[in-house]
Write an enzyme that holds these catalytic residues in place. Structure first.
Site, PDB file in Angstrom:
ATOM      1  N   PHE A 111       8.963  23.842 -26.179  1.00 55.33           N
ATOM      2  CA  PHE A 111       8.327  25.134 -26.405  1.00 55.33           C
ATOM      3  C   PHE A 111       9.321  26.220 -26.790  1.00 55.33           C
ATOM      4  O   PHE A 111       8.952  27.212 -27.428  1.00 55.33           O
ATOM      5  CB  PHE A 111       7.535  25.553 -25.163  1.00 55.33           C
ATOM      6  CG  PHE A 111       8.331  26.141 -24.038  1.00 55.33           C
ATOM      7  CD1 PHE A 111       8.409  27.516 -23.855  1.00 55.33           C
ATOM      8  CD2 PHE A 111       8.981  25.320 -23.126  1.00 55.33           C
ATOM      9  CE1 PHE A 111       9.121  28.056 -22.797  1.00 55.33           C
ATOM     10  CE2 PHE A 111       9.688  25.851 -22.073  1.00 55.33           C
ATOM     11  CZ  PHE A 111       9.765  27.228 -21.905  1.00 55.33           C
ATOM     12  N   LYS A 112      10.583  26.036 -26.436  1.00 54.16           N
ATOM     13  CA  LYS A 112      11.580  27.057 -26.767  1.00 54.16           C
ATOM     14  C   LYS A 112      11.704  27.273 -28.272  1.00 54.16           C
ATOM     15  O   LYS A 112      12.097  28.353 -28.720  1.00 54.16           O
ATOM     16  CB  LYS A 112      12.943  26.667 -26.192  1.00 54.16           C
ATOM     17  CG  LYS A 112      12.937  26.285 -24.710  1.00 54.16           C
ATOM     18  CD  LYS A 112      12.650  27.454 -23.818  1.00 54.16           C
ATOM     19  CE  LYS A 112      12.589  27.051 -22.356  1.00 54.16           C
ATOM     20  NZ  LYS A 112      13.865  26.797 -21.732  1.00 54.16           N
TER      21      LYS A 112
END
Length: 468
Positions: A111-112
């Site tokens: 998700f980063k």
């Protein structure tokens, strides 16, 4: 839009200044001076937008004065044009109530990427014509490092130093950092845990001799621009499930409180979020804080969810500041006391305010494994252990059964293949775009858990490039 520090003593910054600085000079974290508001009609009008266009709509009020609409649009198109799924953050249905928000379709499968692809583009834009190199320092418990490195590798005018706890992240997480051999990338494995690494990074920003020598910036979620980019996928998911005419609950596996704080900001902007479920593993400082007011350090226990093995949640300071009256001087004193004692008791009034938007769950390893098995056996979805922490917490949530519950799927399961195979018998394969990861050469430097040793390494390598 102006940005103020949670500790009150640093000068206000515009979006460009806050992004390049990362951490405020007084040790605080930047927040916008006020929350932009969207009406129900304005949110409804966002339905059907592609992801980059939705990102422009959500981010626009935060960047006023620093980016034009044309510049913001170009940055968003560049950031999200290379994701493996056209929807960027698609939803997957598990049953009549539960959904997964897949946040792992970026270049490093976590998700980063959603935030750091945008942040990397922003750094490059803001540094045009800059006469000194930007030195990025960051700490990672697994995924931030690879996403940040991939976002800035090879970019002129940027040197990145990423600290990770030696031997405490997965092989895939490590290799996604250490196999990037660009000369501006410096991987540091410290002989300590993530909290040690995070403390070193914060100390660097408060080290005047260092900041006078180097232009430091941050890519951890202490950088406001990262959180701003993460707000978008809350809107994207909720719109697909009927917002603004229908509320949505979100379950967020978290250790540093950044991802779930982005959901809080979305709710402050007008998105109908019924509850944000803070899902922790056994390193449960956030669960203890929200359930009993006990925000105190405890001994860190390594788990199968290393990205959540954290006992000091940096972004929690932002929530305490915002819901505690935005008193910078009081916040500074509170954090000084916490740094000295390792303990903070949240009073009943503040806990009640937090409880209006948040609930929390502590999920142990057995419950995590059961959630992985349930997802595979009941919905034929293979999920990673961090996502499973969120799903286990979502299953315990006792809110309105008519409200959909979205669990944030924070990483591709192949990043944690051993744990997934133990839980459900399936060994997930890496996507073909990163399938040769284990054949690539690695490069990193192991350093002791000592601030001076790390500081000297950063100075020597950053200055060597500057003097080349």
């Amino acid at each position: 839009m102006q940005y103020i520090s949670t500790r009150g003593a640093a000068a206000a910054q515009d979006f460009r200044g806050a992004t390049l600085a990362g951490l405020a000079s007084d040790g605080g974290l930047y927040l916008p001076e006020s929350w932009p508001q969207f009406s129900k009609a304005e949110i409804a009008a966002m339905a059907g937008l592609d992801y980059a266009s939705l990102a422009v709509r959500i981010m626009r009020p935060f960047v006023t004065g620093s980016l034009s609409d044309e510049e913001l649009t170009e940055l968003c198109q560049q950031a999200y044009g290379g994701f493996a799924h056209k929807a960027v953050t698609p939803l997957a249905q598990l049953d009549e109530r539960h959904w997964l928000l897949e946040l792992f379709h970026g270049p490093t499968l976590a998700f980063k990427d959603v935030a750091l692809q945008f942040l990397g583009q922003s750094f490059a834009h803001f540094l045009e014509g800059h006469d000194r190199a930007l030195t990025i320092v960051g700490a990672t418990s697994g995924d931030t490092g690879s996403a940040a490195i991939h976002a800035v590798a090879g970019r002129e005018g940027i040197e990145i130093f990423m600290l990770h706890p030696h031997g405490r992240i997965s092989d895939v997480q490590r290799r996604q950092m250490t196999t990037v051999l660009s000369p501006n990338v410096h991987n540091i494995a410290i002989e300590g845990n993530f909290d040690d690494a995070q403390a070193m990074v914060k100390r660097m920003f408060g080290d005047s001799a260092l900041t006078d020598t180097l232009d430091l910036s941050a890519v951890n979620s202490i950088n406001w621009a990262r959180l701003m980019a993460q707000i978008v996928y809350y809107f994207a998911a909720a719109l697909q499930l009927g917002a603004p005419h229908r509320p949505v609950a979100f379950s967020v596996p978290t250790g540093n409180f950044g991802d779930v704080f982005a959901g809080y900001v979305a709710s402050r902007m007008g998105l109908p979020v019924e509850r944000l479920i803070v899902a922790t593993n056994i390193n449960d400082i956030l669960h203890r804080a929200l359930s009993s007011g006990d925000y105190s350090r405890a001994e860190l226990s390594p788990t199968a969810t290393p990205s959540m093995d954290i006992q000091v949640s940096s972004n929690f300071e932002r929530l305490l500041f915002d819901l505690g009256g935005r008193d910078g001087a009081a916040m500074a004193e509170t954090m000084r006391s916490f740094d000295a004692s390792g303990a903070l008791q949240i009073d009943e009034t503040l806990r009640a305010a937090i409880g209006e938007r948040f609930v929390s769950e502590r999920v142990d390893g057995d419950a995590m494994s059961r959630a992985i098995r349930w997802a595979y056996e009941e919905a034929r979805q293979v999920i990673d252990p961090h996502t499973a922490i969120g799903l286990a917490a979502a299953h315990r949530y006792d809110g309105d059964p008519a409200v959909p519950v979205v669990t944030l799927a924070t990483a591709h399961p192949a990043k944690f293949d051993d744990a997934v195979e133990r839980a459900c018998g399936i060994r997930p394969a890496l996507p073909t775009r990163v399938g040769d990861l284990f054949d690539r050469q690695e490069q990193s430097t192991v350093l002791p858990n000592d601030y001076e040793a790390v500081r000297q390494f950063v100075i020597e390598n950053a200055m060597a490039k500057a003097n080349a």
